[in-house]
Design an enzyme around this catalytic site. Structure first.
Site, PDB file in Angstrom:
ATOM      1  N   GLY A 130       0.825  -1.202   0.000  1.00 42.00           N
ATOM      2  CA  GLY A 130       0.000   0.000   0.000  1.00 42.00           C
ATOM      3  C   GLY A 130       0.863   1.257   0.000  1.00 42.00           C
ATOM      4  O   GLY A 130       2.094   1.189  -0.029  1.00 42.00           O
ATOM      5  N   GLY A 153       1.270   8.523   3.473  1.00 45.46           N
ATOM      6  CA  GLY A 153       1.566   9.923   3.232  1.00 45.46           C
ATOM      7  C   GLY A 153       3.007  10.189   2.830  1.00 45.46           C
ATOM      8  O   GLY A 153       3.292  11.187   2.172  1.00 45.46           O
ATOM      9  N   VAL A 189       4.729   0.981   0.664  1.00 48.56           N
ATOM     10  CA  VAL A 189       5.037  -0.131   1.553  1.00 48.56           C
ATOM     11  C   VAL A 189       4.987  -1.430   0.758  1.00 48.56           C
ATOM     12  O   VAL A 189       4.033  -1.666   0.006  1.00 48.56           O
ATOM     13  CB  VAL A 189       4.058  -0.219   2.742  1.00 48.56           C
ATOM     14  CG1 VAL A 189       4.425  -1.379   3.661  1.00 48.56           C
ATOM     15  CG2 VAL A 189       4.044   1.093   3.518  1.00 48.56           C
ATOM     16  N   LYS A 245       9.049   0.075   4.188  1.00 48.99           N
ATOM     17  CA  LYS A 245       8.467   1.359   3.803  1.00 48.99           C
ATOM     18  C   LYS A 245       9.556   2.166   3.105  1.00 48.99           C
ATOM     19  O   LYS A 245      10.639   2.384   3.661  1.00 48.99           O
ATOM     20  CB  LYS A 245       7.940   2.108   5.031  1.00 48.99           C
ATOM     21  CG  LYS A 245       7.272   3.431   4.698  1.00 48.99           C
ATOM     22  CD  LYS A 245       6.811   4.181   5.941  1.00 48.99           C
ATOM     23  CE  LYS A 245       5.576   3.572   6.542  1.00 48.99           C
ATOM     24  NZ  LYS A 245       4.984   4.444   7.604  1.00 48.99           N
ATOM     25  N   ASP A 270      -1.981   9.795  15.420  1.00 49.92           N
ATOM     26  CA  ASP A 270      -2.731   9.396  14.228  1.00 49.92           C
ATOM     27  C   ASP A 270      -3.355   8.015  14.417  1.00 49.92           C
ATOM     28  O   ASP A 270      -3.333   7.186  13.516  1.00 49.92           O
ATOM     29  CB  ASP A 270      -1.825   9.416  12.993  1.00 49.92           C
ATOM     30  CG  ASP A 270      -2.623   9.433  11.684  1.00 49.92           C
ATOM     31  OD1 ASP A 270      -3.796   9.864  11.705  1.00 49.92           O
ATOM     32  OD2 ASP A 270      -2.080   9.018  10.646  1.00 49.92           O
TER      33      ASP A 270
END
Length: 281
Positions: A15, A18, A22, A37, A126
Site C-alpha cells: 500500500g 503519506g 510499503v 516502507k 494518528d
C-alpha cells in the site's frame, strides 16, 4: 517484482501512505518476511527519520516492531515487522461492525499499547482504524508512527498546519495541541467505528467535521446498533469528551474493561458537562 535492496527482495506491493510506498519483502539470510516502507517524498525525510527513531525504541506485543533503518543509494528504507491480516478499517468495510466482545478485546489491546507509549512520553497522534491490523487469533497491532513524537522532541510541523486524520482528531488538535488525551479521543472514535461501522463525526466538508468534533456532536451509537450495552455507550461517551482533562486515560480504559460495572454507575454530572460542551460559545 524481484527488486532487491540490501538483501531484501521486494515480493509484493502492500500500500501507500503519506510519505511513501510499503512492500512485503523477504530476506534470504534471516528467512524473515518483513514490510519495507520506502520514502518517496524527500521533503519528508526528517519525519521519516523521526518515525524510525520513535518506533525502534518500542517493545510491546501490540505495536509493530522496527527491525532496521537505512539509506541505500539515496533510497530511505524502514524495515518493519510484517503483519498478515486486514486493518480494522478493511475488516469493517468487508464484514461490517465487530461484535461487542471482539471490539472490547481490540480496544483493550490498543489501550495497553497507548498506556505504554504515554508512560514513555510518546503521543501517537494518528490513531485510527486504518493504522491497526488484526493478526492471527485476533491480536491487534498498532502501526504507522509517522506522526508520533516524544513530548520533548522538536515539532516537525509548520505553524498552522494540521496533522492527523480529520475524522479521528481531538478538538484540541484543530488548534495545534496534542497530548496523550488526544490519543484517547481517537480511541473513542475507534470504538464507535468498531461497534457501529460508521464514523461518529462524518461530514461532507472539513469545516463541518471540525465543527461537529469541537462540539462533541455525534449520533448516539445505540441508534446505529440497538444491541449495544450501556457500558459500551458510556465508555464512548467518556472518551469523546471535548475537555481533555475529563477524558478517560488509556490506563482508565483498561481498568473499565476489566470492571464494566464501573461504567454502569449513575453519572449525573457527565451529561450536563457534555451538554455544556455543545452549547457554549
Amino acid at each position: 517484482m524481484n527488486q532487491s535492496i540490501r538483501g531484501y527482495t521486494l515480493t509484493q506491493w502492500v500500500g501507500a501512505g503519506g510519505m511513501g510506498e510499503v512492500y512485503q519483502a523477504f530476506h534470504a539470510d534471516t528467512q524473515r518476511t518483513v514490510a519495507i516502507k520506502l520514502l518517496s517524498r524527500v521533503e519528508q525525510a526528517e519525519r521519516f527519520r523521526n518515525e524510525a527513531s520513535v518506533q525502534a525504541s518500542l517493545r510491546h506485543p501490540h505495536i509493530a516492531l522496527v527491525y532496521e533503518f537505512f539509506v541505500e543509494k539515496g533510497l530511505w528504507c524502514l524495515v518493519l515487522e510484517y503483519i498478515e491480516g486486514p486493518t480494522i478499517e478493511q475488516f469493517i468495510q468487508k464484514n461490517g461492525p465487530l461484535t461487542e466482545e471482539s471490539a472490547w478485546k481490540v480496544l483493550g489491546q490498543i489501550a495497553s499499547a497507548l498506556e505504554y507509549l504515554h508512560s514513555r512520553g510518546i503521543v501517537h497522534r494518528d490513531l485510527k482504524a486504518g493504522n491497526i491490523k488484526i493478526a492471527r487469533h485476533g491480536k491487534a497491532k498498532l502501526l504507522d508512527f509517522g506522526l508520533a513524537r516524544f513530548a520533548n522532541s522538536p515539532k516537525l510541523t509548520h505553524q498552522g498546519y494540521l496533522i492527523g486524520t480529520a475524522s479521528s482528531m481531538a478538538p484540541e488538535q484543530f488548534s495545534g495541541q496534542s497530548s496523550p488525551a488526544s490519543d484517547c479521543w481517537a480511541l473513542g472514535v475507534l470504538l464507535y467505528e468498531m461497534l457501529t461501522g460508521q464514523s461518529p463525526f462524518g461530514g461532507s466538508t472539513h469545516s463541518e467535521i471540525s465543527r461537529r468534533i469541537q462540539r462533541g456532536d455525534y449520533l448516539a451509537p445505540r441508534k446505529l446498533n440497538p444491541n449495544l450495552s450501556k457500558a459500551s455507550e458510556r465508555l464512548i461517551d467518556k472518551l469523546l469528551t471535548v475537555s481533555p482533562e475529563r477524558r478517560l486515560t488509556a490506563k482508565q480504559v483498561m481498568e473499565a474493561l476489566r470492571h464494566p460495572a464501573l461504567l454502569e454507575a449513575t453519572d449525573w454530572l457527565g451529561p450536563v458537562l457534555k451538554w455544556w460542551d455543545r452549547v457554549k460559545p
